[in-house]
Design an enzyme around this catalytic site. Structure first.
Site, PDB file in Angstrom:
ATOM      1  N   HIS A   1       4.911  -9.440   5.096  1.00 59.43           N
ATOM      2  CA  HIS A   1       6.015 -10.120   4.435  1.00 59.43           C
ATOM      3  C   HIS A   1       7.164 -10.251   5.422  1.00 59.43           C
ATOM      4  O   HIS A   1       7.484  -9.314   6.132  1.00 59.43           O
ATOM      5  CB  HIS A   1       6.469  -9.322   3.207  1.00 59.43           C
ATOM      6  CG  HIS A   1       7.393 -10.074   2.298  1.00 59.43           C
ATOM      7  ND1 HIS A   1       8.729 -10.257   2.592  1.00 59.43           N
ATOM      8  CD2 HIS A   1       7.177 -10.679   1.108  1.00 59.43           C
ATOM      9  CE1 HIS A   1       9.288 -10.959   1.615  1.00 59.43           C
ATOM     10  NE2 HIS A   1       8.382 -11.223   0.702  1.00 59.43           N
TER      11      HIS A   1
ATOM     12  N   LEU B   1       4.226  -7.766  -7.049  1.00 56.87           N
ATOM     13  CA  LEU B   1       4.284  -8.675  -5.912  1.00 56.87           C
ATOM     14  C   LEU B   1       5.208  -8.162  -4.811  1.00 56.87           C
ATOM     15  O   LEU B   1       6.393  -7.898  -5.050  1.00 56.87           O
ATOM     16  CB  LEU B   1       4.753 -10.055  -6.383  1.00 56.87           C
ATOM     17  CG  LEU B   1       4.866 -11.136  -5.310  1.00 56.87           C
ATOM     18  CD1 LEU B   1       3.496 -11.408  -4.683  1.00 56.87           C
ATOM     19  CD2 LEU B   1       5.446 -12.418  -5.900  1.00 56.87           C
ATOM     20  N   ASP B   2       4.648  -8.001  -3.611  1.00 59.73           N
ATOM     21  CA  ASP B   2       5.395  -7.608  -2.420  1.00 59.73           C
ATOM     22  C   ASP B   2       6.118  -6.275  -2.574  1.00 59.73           C
ATOM     23  O   ASP B   2       7.146  -6.032  -1.937  1.00 59.73           O
ATOM     24  CB  ASP B   2       6.407  -8.695  -2.017  1.00 59.73           C
ATOM     25  CG  ASP B   2       5.716  -9.965  -1.539  1.00 59.73           C
ATOM     26  OD1 ASP B   2       4.615  -9.851  -0.971  1.00 59.73           O
ATOM     27  OD2 ASP B   2       6.268 -11.047  -1.737  1.00 59.73           O
ATOM     28  N   GLU B   3       5.609  -5.394  -3.429  1.00 59.31           N
ATOM     29  CA  GLU B   3       6.242  -4.101  -3.634  1.00 59.31           C
ATOM     30  C   GLU B   3       5.276  -2.942  -3.388  1.00 59.31           C
ATOM     31  O   GLU B   3       5.520  -1.819  -3.824  1.00 59.31           O
ATOM     32  CB  GLU B   3       6.823  -4.023  -5.052  1.00 59.31           C
ATOM     33  CG  GLU B   3       7.965  -5.010  -5.277  1.00 59.31           C
ATOM     34  CD  GLU B   3       8.601  -4.865  -6.658  1.00 59.31           C
ATOM     35  OE1 GLU B   3       8.289  -3.882  -7.344  1.00 59.31           O
ATOM     36  OE2 GLU B   3       9.396  -5.745  -7.033  1.00 59.31           O
TER      37      GLU B   3
ATOM     38  N   LEU C   1      11.774  -6.207   2.634  1.00 56.47           N
ATOM     39  CA  LEU C   1      11.622  -6.439   1.203  1.00 56.47           C
ATOM     40  C   LEU C   1      12.828  -5.869   0.448  1.00 56.47           C
ATOM     41  O   LEU C   1      13.334  -4.824   0.810  1.00 56.47           O
ATOM     42  CB  LEU C   1      10.339  -5.762   0.717  1.00 56.47           C
ATOM     43  CG  LEU C   1       9.049  -6.282   1.355  1.00 56.47           C
ATOM     44  CD1 LEU C   1       7.858  -5.506   0.808  1.00 56.47           C
ATOM     45  CD2 LEU C   1       8.854  -7.752   1.085  1.00 56.47           C
TER      46      LEU C   1
END
Length: 286
Positions: A194, A229-231, A198
């Site tokens: 990513h 999502l993206d965590e 984040l």
């Protein structure tokens, strides 16, 4: 390292509730199996009360003999553990959409011998990267994804993972959101990259957003894939400094470079069995 040396070198990783005597018991079992410890790292999490350990050994014993010596200790301490031949290449599926930078970095590093992975397949929802896959001689699977075909597309992906004995899936700028069900199936076995730290600058043109905000640091985060999502648990992050003289296009290029490096480092650490999950965090023995 020769094949003979590889066959007698192993990496033990484990986690269990923390309590006295774990290191002593593990070392004793390895001694019984005739192992010589060449590297050992451990960590006790005060937050979760979990003990983590990574041990490299050499031995003339077989993997099954070492496993048999360790199994009673693992049962006694309630361990989650694995024993892997050191240097064994992890079968890795690469997924990408249109951007080639992360995919190309991984392919180059794997071919040069830097990454201990083998890549039996590349999957994409576009045809743009088929030529890159052909250059490296790796089968390319075009699986288009729409709202109507998402379920069937993920079933095709599952089939490839099963048929190719895939151990690790890497989303190398694959611009599709995986279903919650597939994310759960791939827990601890799928890595995503990513842009930025984040959860900053989500959505379209993140580097242009960062440029418009006048940020001084940009970077990348490599993390395990989860349904959130993206965590997912973060494996590696890198940051680089920028200033007002840089254009948005320069932000993009610099961002691509840091994304490639960060993802490659995360894949390497995973393939070397250096990353252990601690809830929503990771323990990385590097």
């Amino acid at each position: 390292m020769t094949e003979d040396q590889l066959s007698s070198a192993y990496v033990l990783t484990l986690s269990c509730p923390d309590r006295p005597g774990i290191v002593h018991a593990v070392a004793g079992a390895l001694l019984v199996a005739g192992c010589n410890i060449t590297d050992s790292q451990q960590y006790g999490s005060q937050t979760t009360g979990t003990f983590f350990m990574r041990v490299e050994v050499t031995t003339a014993a077989s993997q099954s003999d070492v496993y048999a010596a360790l199994e009673p200790v693992a049962v006694a301490f309630g361990m989650q553990w694995s024993l892997n031949p050191a240097g064994r290449k992890v079968r890795t599926l690469l997924m990408a959409s249109k951007s080639a930078h992360c995919l190309n970095d991984l392919l180059f590093l794997q071919r040069s011998g830097t990454l201990p992975i083998e890549i039996p397949a590349i999957v994409s929802n576009h045809k743009d990267l088929a030529g890159l896959a052909e250059f490296y001689g790796i089968p390319f699977h075009y699986i288009p994804v729409t709202a109507d075909t998402k379920v069937q597309a993920e079933d095709q992906l599952r089939k490839i993972i099963a048929e190719q004995d895939i151990e690790l899936t890497v989303l190398a700028r694959y611009m599709q959101i995986l279903s919650n069900e597939l994310c759960t199936e791939l827990t601890g076995k799928a890595i995503n990259i990513h842009h930025s730290f984040l959860p900053s600058f989500k959505g379209a043109k993140p580097y242009h957003q960062a440029h418009a905000r006048g940020v001084k640091l940009i970077g990348a985060t490599a993390h395990y894939v989860t349904a959130a999502l993206d965590e997912g648990p973060i494996i590696e992050q890198e940051v680089i400094r920028v200033d007002h003289r840089r254009t948005a296009e320069q932000f993009v290029q610099m961002g691509r470079d840091v994304e490639g490096r960060t993802l490659a480092q995360a894949v390497q650490w995973h393939a070397e069995h250096r990353v252990l999950l601690d809830g929503n965090r990771t323990v990385v023995f590097n």
